[in-house]
Every structure is written in C-alpha cells, then in structure tokens.
Design an enzyme around this catalytic site. Structure first.
Site, PDB file in Angstrom:
ATOM      1  N   VAL A   1       0.390  -1.117  -0.149  1.00  0.00           N
ATOM      2  CA  VAL A   1       0.031  -0.174  -0.132  1.00  0.00           C
ATOM      3  C   VAL A   1       1.111   1.150   0.042  1.00  0.00           C
ATOM      4  O   VAL A   1       0.579   2.088  -0.945  1.00  0.00           O
ATOM      5  CB  VAL A   1      -0.655   0.361   1.084  1.00  0.00           C
ATOM      6  CG1 VAL A   1      -2.144   1.625   0.983  1.00  0.00           C
ATOM      7  CG2 VAL A   1      -1.662  -1.095   1.141  1.00  0.00           C
TER       8      VAL A   1
ATOM      9  N   THR B   1      -1.883  -4.241  10.042  1.00  0.00           N
ATOM     10  CA  THR B   1      -2.743  -4.599  10.551  1.00  0.00           C
ATOM     11  C   THR B   1      -3.400  -6.278  10.173  1.00  0.00           C
ATOM     12  O   THR B   1      -4.536  -6.457   9.928  1.00  0.00           O
ATOM     13  CB  THR B   1      -3.866  -3.174  10.622  1.00  0.00           C
ATOM     14  OG1 THR B   1      -4.374  -3.363   9.282  1.00  0.00           O
ATOM     15  CG2 THR B   1      -3.606  -2.058  10.762  1.00  0.00           C
TER      16      THR B   1
ATOM     17  N   CYS C   1      -5.760  -9.071   3.555  1.00  0.00           N
ATOM     18  CA  CYS C   1      -6.777  -8.465   3.671  1.00  0.00           C
ATOM     19  C   CYS C   1      -8.665  -9.285   4.265  1.00  0.00           C
ATOM     20  O   CYS C   1      -9.327  -8.860   5.652  1.00  0.00           O
ATOM     21  CB  CYS C   1      -7.616  -7.394   2.681  1.00  0.00           C
ATOM     22  SG  CYS C   1      -6.343  -5.868   1.527  1.00  0.00           S
TER      23      CYS C   1
ATOM     24  N   LYS D   1      14.933  -3.027   3.089  1.00  0.00           N
ATOM     25  CA  LYS D   1      13.954  -2.919   2.223  1.00  0.00           C
ATOM     26  C   LYS D   1      14.127  -1.394   1.968  1.00  0.00           C
ATOM     27  O   LYS D   1      13.840  -0.683   1.071  1.00  0.00           O
ATOM     28  CB  LYS D   1      12.486  -3.082   3.063  1.00  0.00           C
ATOM     29  CG  LYS D   1      10.872  -2.820   1.792  1.00  0.00           C
ATOM     30  CD  LYS D   1       9.487  -2.977   2.760  1.00  0.00           C
ATOM     31  CE  LYS D   1       9.010  -4.353   2.413  1.00  0.00           C
ATOM     32  NZ  LYS D   1       7.486  -4.575   2.801  1.00  0.00           N
TER      33      LYS D   1
ATOM     34  N   ASP E   1      10.477   2.987   6.822  1.00  0.00           N
ATOM     35  CA  ASP E   1      10.383   1.369   7.114  1.00  0.00           C
ATOM     36  C   ASP E   1      11.088   0.824   7.790  1.00  0.00           C
ATOM     37  O   ASP E   1      11.625   1.602   8.357  1.00  0.00           O
ATOM     38  CB  ASP E   1      10.193   0.899   5.763  1.00  0.00           C
ATOM     39  CG  ASP E   1       8.875  -0.769   6.287  1.00  0.00           C
ATOM     40  OD1 ASP E   1       8.049  -0.590   5.347  1.00  0.00           O
ATOM     41  OD2 ASP E   1       9.445  -1.496   6.187  1.00  0.00           O
TER      42      ASP E   1
HETATM   43  N1  LIG Z   1      -2.007  -5.692   0.142  1.00  0.00           N
HETATM   44  C1  LIG Z   1      -2.882  -5.301   0.322  1.00  0.00           C
HETATM   45  O1  LIG Z   1      -3.959  -5.592  -1.156  1.00  0.00           O
HETATM   46  C2  LIG Z   1      -3.799  -4.297   0.809  1.00  0.00           C
HETATM   47  C3  LIG Z   1      -4.837  -3.768   0.410  1.00  0.00           C
HETATM   48  C4  LIG Z   1      -5.838  -2.664   0.995  1.00  0.00           C
HETATM   49  C5  LIG Z   1      -5.275  -2.318   2.177  1.00  0.00           C
HETATM   50  N2  LIG Z   1      -4.313  -2.745   2.735  1.00  0.00           N
HETATM   51  C6  LIG Z   1      -4.444  -2.488   4.168  1.00  0.00           C
HETATM   52  O2  LIG Z   1      -3.117  -1.623   4.164  1.00  0.00           O
HETATM   53  C7  LIG Z   1      -2.088  -1.543   5.169  1.00  0.00           C
HETATM   54  C8  LIG Z   1      -0.644  -2.206   5.079  1.00  0.00           C
HETATM   55  O3  LIG Z   1      -0.836  -3.477   4.481  1.00  0.00           O
HETATM   56  P1  LIG Z   1       0.640  -3.564   3.365  1.00  0.00           P
HETATM   57  O4  LIG Z   1       0.223  -5.069   2.323  1.00  0.00           O
HETATM   58  O5  LIG Z   1       1.415  -2.591   2.578  1.00  0.00           O
HETATM   59  O6  LIG Z   1       1.149  -4.247   4.007  1.00  0.00           O
HETATM   60  P2  LIG Z   1       2.839  -4.641   3.963  1.00  0.00           P
HETATM   61  O7  LIG Z   1       3.210  -5.497   4.963  1.00  0.00           O
HETATM   62  O8  LIG Z   1       2.846  -5.109   2.782  1.00  0.00           O
HETATM   63  O9  LIG Z   1       3.388  -3.467   4.506  1.00  0.00           O
HETATM   64  C9  LIG Z   1       3.261  -3.154   5.306  1.00  0.00           C
HETATM   65  C10 LIG Z   1       5.136  -2.020   5.905  1.00  0.00           C
HETATM   66  O10 LIG Z   1       4.975  -1.265   7.743  1.00  0.00           O
HETATM   67  C11 LIG Z   1       6.525  -1.949   7.811  1.00  0.00           C
HETATM   68  N3  LIG Z   1       6.000  -1.511   9.057  1.00  0.00           N
HETATM   69  C12 LIG Z   1       5.561  -2.196  10.625  1.00  0.00           C
HETATM   70  N4  LIG Z   1       5.398  -1.372  11.238  1.00  0.00           N
HETATM   71  C13 LIG Z   1       5.996  -0.079  11.065  1.00  0.00           C
HETATM   72  C14 LIG Z   1       6.707   1.127  11.631  1.00  0.00           C
HETATM   73  N5  LIG Z   1       5.662   0.869  12.923  1.00  0.00           N
HETATM   74  N6  LIG Z   1       6.870   1.794  11.511  1.00  0.00           N
HETATM   75  C15 LIG Z   1       7.471   2.062  10.141  1.00  0.00           C
HETATM   76  N7  LIG Z   1       7.132   0.949   8.987  1.00  0.00           N
HETATM   77  C16 LIG Z   1       7.023   0.277   9.766  1.00  0.00           C
HETATM   78  C17 LIG Z   1       7.195  -3.156   7.159  1.00  0.00           C
HETATM   79  O11 LIG Z   1       8.040  -3.198   6.908  1.00  0.00           O
HETATM   80  C18 LIG Z   1       6.145  -3.387   5.726  1.00  0.00           C
HETATM   81  O12 LIG Z   1       7.150  -2.751   5.443  1.00  0.00           O
HETATM   82  C19 LIG Z   1      -3.366  -3.104   6.277  1.00  0.00           C
HETATM   83  O13 LIG Z   1      -4.192  -2.345   7.375  1.00  0.00           O
HETATM   84  C20 LIG Z   1      -3.375  -3.497   4.800  1.00  0.00           C
HETATM   85  O14 LIG Z   1      -5.141  -4.230   5.950  1.00  0.00           O
HETATM   86  C21 LIG Z   1      -3.398  -3.783   1.980  1.00  0.00           C
END
Ligand SMILES: NC(=O)c1ccc[n+]([C@@H]2O[C@H](COP(=O)([O-])OP(=O)(O)OC[C@H]3O[C@@H](n4cnc5c(N)ncnc54)[C@H](O)[C@@H]3O)[C@@H](O)[C@H]2O)c1
Length: 428
Positions: free
Chosen positions: A18, A91, A263, A42, A37
């Site tokens: 995202v 999350t 999700c 990464k 991050d």
């Molecule tokens: N993957 C999807 O298709 C999608 C789509 C819509 C919404 N979402 C939502 O978006 C959010 C993120 O999902 P994602 O798929 O991008 O997750 P992801 O795991 O791909 O990315 C999240 C990133 O955040 C980093 N991170 C963790 N804790 C942190 C902190 N305290 N400070 C800074 N960085 C930190 C992680 O290292 C990771 O690189 C979630 O709530 C998810 O439900 C995901």
C-alpha cells in the site's frame, strides 16, 4: 478547498503493497517524499532504486519515481519535516484472530514525538470502526500539537492493472470538517478518480471492512455450493457460468483451496472482534471464516480420496504443490492456504515438493520441469499463468497420475482425455 498545491513534503509510514505505490505516486506528482519503514533491507533496496517486490504492479512512470523517494528508518526525522503523514503499516490478526495494532500504535507514537503544528495525519491501514478516534487520536494528542486527522482506507488490488492507485475511487472522513477537507484536497491532487467524503470516520473505517467481508462471505457461499455440488455430481463452474447470464442480482465468485492475503482473510476478524466488544455476535461472518478456513483441509481430503481409490497410501506419496502465493502473479504469501495444506500433508508424511515462480523462499525446486519430474501427484494452490499456460500433454509426459486443481483453472476435459485423474473444487 484544495490545499494540496501547498503540500511539498510528505511522509509515508510503511513501504509495503500500500505505502510504496503511494510514495511513488506522490514523488511522481512532484512532492518531496520521505518513505519510512522499520525493515532495514527494504529501506536499503529502495535507497538503491530497487523495488522490494517481485510483483510490483506500479505503472512504469511511477516505478521510475522510486529513486526520488528518500527511504529511511528514521520516522521522527521524516515526520518532523512533513505537512502530510500517511500511515500504511500492517494491521494483522494474532493467533487468536484478534486485531494486532502493534505497528499502528508504534507508528503513531513516532509521529506524536515529532509532528509539527498543522500537519495532516491520514490512516490508510485497514482498521475496525472506532480505531482512528479511540486508538490513534489519543496517541497523537500526546504531541500537544495542533494537527488534522483523517482515515482514507486503501483499496489497492495487487496484480490488478486496470484499477491502480491512480484511478481507484476512494472514500474518506476526518475527525472534523477541516480534517476531512484537508484530506480530500490531498487525494484530489494525486488521484484521478472519485473521492467521496463520508460523514464520519467510523463510516470510512467500516466501508473498507464491509467491502472485504462481502468478498469473504460470498466466497464462503460458493465454497459451500462447490462442496455440495461435488456430492451431487454437478460441475460448479458450469453453474456459475449459467447464473452469470442473469444480468442483475448475481455476481460470480469462485470456489478455491482457501482465501489468503492481508485483507479478505483478516478484515472480517476486525469487525467480529469489535462487534463482540459491543455485545453483538457476527454469527454469519464467523461461519464464513470457518468455511473458508476449511478449504485447505478439503483439498487434501480430495487428494487422499483419489489416492485411496488408486490404492496408494498418502504416506510417502510424491506430491508436488503448485503455488505458494495467495493469488496469481503476486509474491505475497500472507495467510496463503498453502501453509495449511503443506502442514496437513507433512503430518500425513507425504513426500512433498513445492514450486512457485514468484516465491523462491519456500520453493523446494526451481522450475516447473523439475517439480513435474519428481512428483506423481499434483495439488494446485495458485492459478499462476505458468501453471495454466502449460501444455497439458506435459503432465502425461512426466507421468503425473492425479491432479487436484484447487483453483479450477486447468483444462479438466483434456487432462481426463490423457488418462490422468482430475478433481477440482466442485467439479470432477
Ligand atoms: N495488501 C493489500 O492488498 C492491501 C490493500 C488495501 C489495504 N491494505 C491495508 O493496508 C495496510 C498495509 O498493508 P500492506 O499490504 O501494504 O502491508 P505490508 O506488510 O506489505 O507493508 C507494511 C510495511 O510497513 C512496515 N512497518 C511495520 N511496522 C512499521 C512501523 N511501526 N513503522 C514503519 N513501518 C512499519 C513493514 O516493514 C512493511 O514494509 C494494512 O492495514 C492492510 O490491511 C492492504
């Protein structure tokens, strides 16, 4: 009110599926982007201009903006110089299927320690209704600064090239009118799609959860139909094709080996848990989760049944698993049914090999040829193109005896014509 033109510095917290596309889009639009991050690897890759994903589905021009992102692990430094801070941290749920807000709270604590007056904080992470006001707001208030706060759930569908971060409609709401307008102005400046303001943050939070829960219950419904039709000798793919001719009131969903991803397999639990705290039991959603979580076990049962009919003991049977990722053409393995399938088969002491072209980490072999060579029986978990495009005669050449098609994506008739036993989900 469009204050976006004034936004020069933005911090994106969490550079995953995202956050990274958003960071690239903002850089592409000329903003100075700090990408934060906690994952050092990464950050190091992005600093070198390398995408951390094998399956990056960013439009090319956005991909080029990767080099403009100032990737860092220093949240305080990044937040301190930004007018807009967007939180995109994971999350997930814990082992008891309860929301795990550790990353969100950590990120908000970092923001509170360095935020400057009049900044706008936007939460894009998926959260249960009430989280922005009950969890995020109290943490940010500790800053003692004046800030704006909004929630704008992300809907990105990794691998979907038609709907990307640039043209997906959004909904949003702030904790007050000014926050709503500021957030609206910000998204208006980067997105070419409808942006709808909702009247409450809770409604924005609930919108995202409802969308994904809608998918989960519909998939559970079709999985149950598939199990039932399997007994009745009815091919569910034919039924879905038939029902899809109705121009209204039916929306096709497809059965499969299980629901994965960060999700659909997670978000219903956020609502189930929140509703329970408020004294409401989401029986329907709980049942849907139960049905979808039963699918990995179901596909192993299908294999076991076919092996038994052939007089083969599953113990020691050479089973090749095709696919680890939770959906085609992505490398994301979060909540993938693969892990359950593998663990059940391992307990039964089948001799396992695994191949996924996008997931080298858990693959035991490095090519399709190799897995076909050493397997007698195949269990397909992910409908990657490499699997669906394979010349069917290859299965016979490599002496494959049974195929369990966990995504109904292979040519059943042709496979059967070759004398190979085939069983899909709700078709055989
Ligand atoms: N993957 C999807 O298709 C999608 C789509 C819509 C919404 N979402 C939502 O978006 C959010 C993120 O999902 P994602 O798929 O991008 O997750 P992801 O795991 O791909 O990315 C999240 C990133 O955040 C980093 N991170 C963790 N804790 C942190 C902190 N305290 N400070 C800074 N960085 C930190 C992680 O290292 C990771 O690189 C979630 O709530 C998810 O439900 C995901």
């Amino acid at each position: 009110m469009n204050q976006v033109n004034k936004v020069k510095n933005i911090a994106v917290i969490g550079l995953g599926y995202v956050g990274l596309p958003l960071a690239c889009l903002c850089a592409y639009k000329g903003m100075h982007v700090s990408g934060v991050d906690t994952d050092n690897n990464k950050v190091a890759l992005i600093q070198k201009g390398v995408s951390p994903f094998m399956d990056q589905n960013l439009p090319k021009e956005l991909m080029q903006s990767l080099t403009s992102i100032n990737a860092t692990t220093d949240i305080r430094g990044a937040v301190g110089k930004s007018e807009v801070i967007v939180v995109c941290v994971p999350t997930p749920v814990n082992n008891e299927h309860l929301p795990d807000l550790k990353s969100l709270k950590e990120a908000c604590t970092g923001i509170a320690e360095s935020i400057v007056n009049d900044s706008l904080v936007i939460i894009e992470s998926t959260i249960s209704p009430g989280t922005t006001e009950d969890v995020v707001l109290p943490i940010l208030k500790k800053s003692g600064k004046k800030f704006f706060l909004a929630h704008c759930p992300e809907r990105i569908d990794p691998g979907n090239l038609k709907y990307t971060i640039r043209n997906l409609p959004r909904v949003l709401a702030g904790i007050d009118d000014e926050s709503t307008e500021k957030a609206f102005g910000f998204y208006k400046s980067i997105i070419d799609a409808e942006i709808m303001r909702l009247r409450s943050v809770k409604a924005a939070e609930a919108t995202k959860i409802m969308e994904n829960t809608f998918r989960d219950v519909n998939i559970a419904f079709v999985n149950e139909m598939a199990k039932s039709f399997d007994k009745a000798g009815i091919d569910i793919t034919e039924v879905i094709k038939g029902a899809s001719t109705k121009p209204f009131g039916f929306m096709p969903h497809y059965p499969g080996a299980g629901v994965g991803g960060h999700c659909i397999a997670v978000d219903p639990y956020y609502l189930i848990s929140k509703a329970k705290q408020m004294g409401f039991s989401h029986d329907f959603l709980i049942l849907a989760r139960k049905i979808n979580e039963s699918m990995p076990d179901y596909v192993v049962q299908l294999l076991n049944r076919k092996l038994k009919s052939a007089g083969v003991d599953i113990r020691g049977a050479k089973v090749g698993i095709l696919g680890i990722a939770y959906k085609p053409e992505v490398s994301d393995v979060r909540e993938s049914p693969f892990f359950k399938v593998k663990s059940i088969l391992a307990k039964k002491e089948a001799k396992l090999e695994v191949y996924d072209p996008y997931v080298k980490e858990y693959s035991t072999v490095s090519s399709m040829d190799e897995i076909l060579e050493i397997s007698d029986y195949l269990l397909l978990i992910t409908g990657h193109k490499e699997f669906t495009d394979l010349e069917i005669t290859k299965f016979r050449e490599k002496k494959i005896k049974i195929i369990i098609d966990g995504r109904n994506c292979l040519d059943m008739e042709k496979i059967k014509e070759l004398g190979i036993v085939y069983h899909g989900i709700g078709r055989n």
